[in-house]
Design a protein around this motif. Structure first.
Motif, short mmCIF file in Angstrom:
data_model
loop_
_atom_site.label_atom_id
_atom_site.label_comp_id
_atom_site.label_asym_id
_atom_site.label_seq_id
_atom_site.Cartn_x
_atom_site.Cartn_y
_atom_site.Cartn_z
N VAL A 1 -67.63 -57.95 -42.78
CA VAL A 1 -66.92 -59.23 -42.71
C VAL A 1 -66.93 -59.90 -44.08
O VAL A 1 -67.77 -59.58 -44.92
CB VAL A 1 -67.55 -60.20 -41.67
N LYS A 2 -66.00 -60.81 -44.27
CA LYS A 2 -66.02 -61.62 -45.49
C LYS A 2 -67.21 -62.55 -45.43
O LYS A 2 -67.44 -63.19 -44.40
CB LYS A 2 -64.73 -62.44 -45.60
N LYS A 3 -67.94 -62.61 -46.52
CA LYS A 3 -69.13 -63.47 -46.55
C LYS A 3 -68.67 -64.93 -46.71
O LYS A 3 -67.90 -65.24 -47.61
CB LYS A 3 -70.02 -63.07 -47.72
N VAL A 4 -69.15 -65.77 -45.84
CA VAL A 4 -68.79 -67.20 -45.93
C VAL A 4 -70.05 -68.04 -45.88
O VAL A 4 -71.12 -67.57 -45.52
CB VAL A 4 -67.89 -67.64 -44.75
N LYS A 5 -69.87 -69.30 -46.24
CA LYS A 5 -70.93 -70.27 -46.03
C LYS A 5 -70.56 -70.95 -44.71
O LYS A 5 -69.51 -71.60 -44.60
CB LYS A 5 -70.90 -71.28 -47.19
N ILE A 6 -71.40 -70.73 -43.69
CA ILE A 6 -71.06 -71.25 -42.35
C ILE A 6 -71.07 -72.79 -42.36
O ILE A 6 -72.00 -73.41 -42.87
CB ILE A 6 -72.04 -70.71 -41.30
N VAL A 7 -70.02 -73.39 -41.82
CA VAL A 7 -69.97 -74.84 -41.65
C VAL A 7 -70.79 -75.16 -40.40
O VAL A 7 -70.52 -74.60 -39.34
CB VAL A 7 -68.51 -75.31 -41.44
N THR B 1 -59.38 -64.96 -40.28
CA THR B 1 -60.74 -64.68 -39.79
C THR B 1 -61.54 -63.91 -40.84
O THR B 1 -60.99 -63.44 -41.83
CB THR B 1 -60.72 -63.83 -38.50
N HIS B 2 -62.84 -63.75 -40.55
CA HIS B 2 -63.71 -63.03 -41.49
C HIS B 2 -63.66 -61.52 -41.32
O HIS B 2 -64.23 -60.78 -42.10
CB HIS B 2 -65.16 -63.54 -41.37
N TYR B 3 -62.94 -61.04 -40.29
CA TYR B 3 -62.96 -59.60 -39.96
C TYR B 3 -62.40 -58.74 -41.10
O TYR B 3 -61.33 -59.03 -41.62
CB TYR B 3 -62.16 -59.33 -38.69
N VAL B 4 -63.14 -57.67 -41.45
CA VAL B 4 -62.64 -56.72 -42.45
C VAL B 4 -62.54 -55.31 -41.87
O VAL B 4 -61.47 -54.72 -41.83
CB VAL B 4 -63.53 -56.72 -43.73
N GLU B 5 -63.66 -54.76 -41.41
CA GLU B 5 -63.63 -53.37 -40.93
C GLU B 5 -64.79 -53.09 -39.97
O GLU B 5 -65.93 -53.44 -40.26
CB GLU B 5 -63.74 -52.43 -42.13
N GLU B 6 -64.47 -52.42 -38.86
CA GLU B 6 -65.52 -52.01 -37.93
C GLU B 6 -66.13 -50.70 -38.43
O GLU B 6 -65.41 -49.74 -38.66
CB GLU B 6 -64.90 -51.80 -36.54
N LEU B 7 -67.44 -50.68 -38.64
CA LEU B 7 -68.10 -49.47 -39.17
C LEU B 7 -68.61 -48.57 -38.06
O LEU B 7 -68.61 -47.35 -38.20
CB LEU B 7 -69.29 -49.86 -40.06
N ASN C 1 -68.80 -60.31 -52.07
CA ASN C 1 -67.95 -61.12 -51.19
C ASN C 1 -67.95 -60.65 -49.74
O ASN C 1 -67.29 -61.25 -48.89
CB ASN C 1 -66.50 -61.12 -51.71
N LEU C 2 -68.65 -59.54 -49.50
CA LEU C 2 -68.64 -58.97 -48.14
C LEU C 2 -70.07 -58.83 -47.62
O LEU C 2 -71.00 -58.64 -48.40
CB LEU C 2 -67.99 -57.58 -48.15
N CYS C 3 -70.24 -58.93 -46.31
CA CYS C 3 -71.54 -58.58 -45.73
C CYS C 3 -71.29 -57.75 -44.47
O CYS C 3 -70.16 -57.63 -43.98
CB CYS C 3 -72.41 -59.81 -45.49
#
Ligand code: ADP
Ligand code: UDP
Length: 236
Positions: free
Chosen positions: A81-87, A68-74, A22-24
């Motif tokens: 970020v959360k993996k989404v299917k871009i519209v 938003t898709h933001y999860v964590e800055e590495l 679920n994440l990329c």
């Protein structure tokens, strides 16, 4: 969290899979393109500025109730970020005339609008991201009517939050582009990036351009402009 395989390389970022389906991880490059890829170059340090700016803005938007898709800055360039299917609908909000708006309607840049405008582009490189209206987006099955209305509303909210914030940094938010994506459960969230690549930012006092137009128009001082935005964002 670590990168597994590169699943996509775009013009400005690479996208990697991770152990969590679920994440990329997105990795921001210094590569810059304009005019649908016709103009190519690099802007030293851009990847780090765009990554960190985008994350700061996404965090601010989350606080204001925008998902938003933001999860964590590495690191400087890498973010989970959360993996989404871009519209494939880019949403563009404008507060001041510039760029393709000024060109299309034959007006000068810098006209402050009474109300912000919202428009869509069909995200399709082969077609050059053409302007598209709501009924055509619906006809093409790119979004439902409700989703189109929600995107407009969210884009205007993003505009309000960003406009106020940039004002405190002595910056006018002229216009910007955002992208949305769908989570596996169907929820639509803000994705991609918000940076000087995707926003027009002018100095409040001098109207100096602090964004990718300096690259598009060969104005010089490109790196300096990105660094200046970053300096104001971080108070460094
Ligand atoms: P482009 O595809 O226009 O060259 P980029 O170089 O920025 O753009 O590539 C990043 C790609 O990743 C874009 O196509 C963007 O829509 C996509 N993307 C952004 N955020 C996410 C996300 N959370 N999940 C999946 N894809 C994303
Ligand atoms: N924009 C973007 N990606 C695109 C097209 C536009 O990020 O593919 C941003 C651009 O940086 C500007 C805003 O959207 O902040 C409006 O761009 P405009 O339609 O004026 O197009 P441009 O002049 O970039 O061709």
């Amino acid at each position: 969290m670590e990168k597994k395989e590169m699943i996509y390389e775009g013009k400005a970022k690479k996208v990697y899979s991770t152990d969590d389906e679920n994440l990329c991880i997105v990795s921001y490059k210094d590569d810059a393109t304009a005019f649908n890829g016709l103009k190519k170059g690099t802007i030293a340090g851009k990847g780090a500025v765009n990554n960190r700016m985008s994350n700061m803005i996404m965090k601010l938007l989350e606080k204001e109730g925008v998902a938003t898709h933001y999860v964590e800055e590495l690191s400087d360039r890498d973010t989970v970020v959360k993996k989404v299917k871009i519209v494939p609908l880019e949403v563009i909000v404008r507060n001041i005339s510039a760029g393709s708006f000024a060109k299309r309607y034959g007006v000068e840049e810098g006209i402050e609008f009474t109300e912000p405008t919202v428009e869509f582009s069909y995200k399709n490189d082969a077609l050059g991201d053409p302007l598209i209206n709501s009924s055509h987006a619906y006809a093409l099955g790119l979004a439902t009517k409700e989703e189109i209305e929600k995107k407009k509303k969210t884009a205007l909210k993003v505009n309000e939050v960003m406009k106020k914030y940039f004002y405190t940094l002595g910056i006018k938010l002229v216009d910007f582009k955002i992208e949305f994506g769908k989570l596996p459960d169907g929820k639509i969230i803000l994705a991609d990036e918000i940076s000087p690549d995707t926003c027009r930012l002018w100095d409040l006092k001098t109207n100096e351009k602090l964004d990718k137009d300096r690259f598009r128009r060969d104005m010089g001082g490109v790196e300096e402009a990105y660094n200046e935005v970053f300096r104001r964002l971080t108070n460094e």
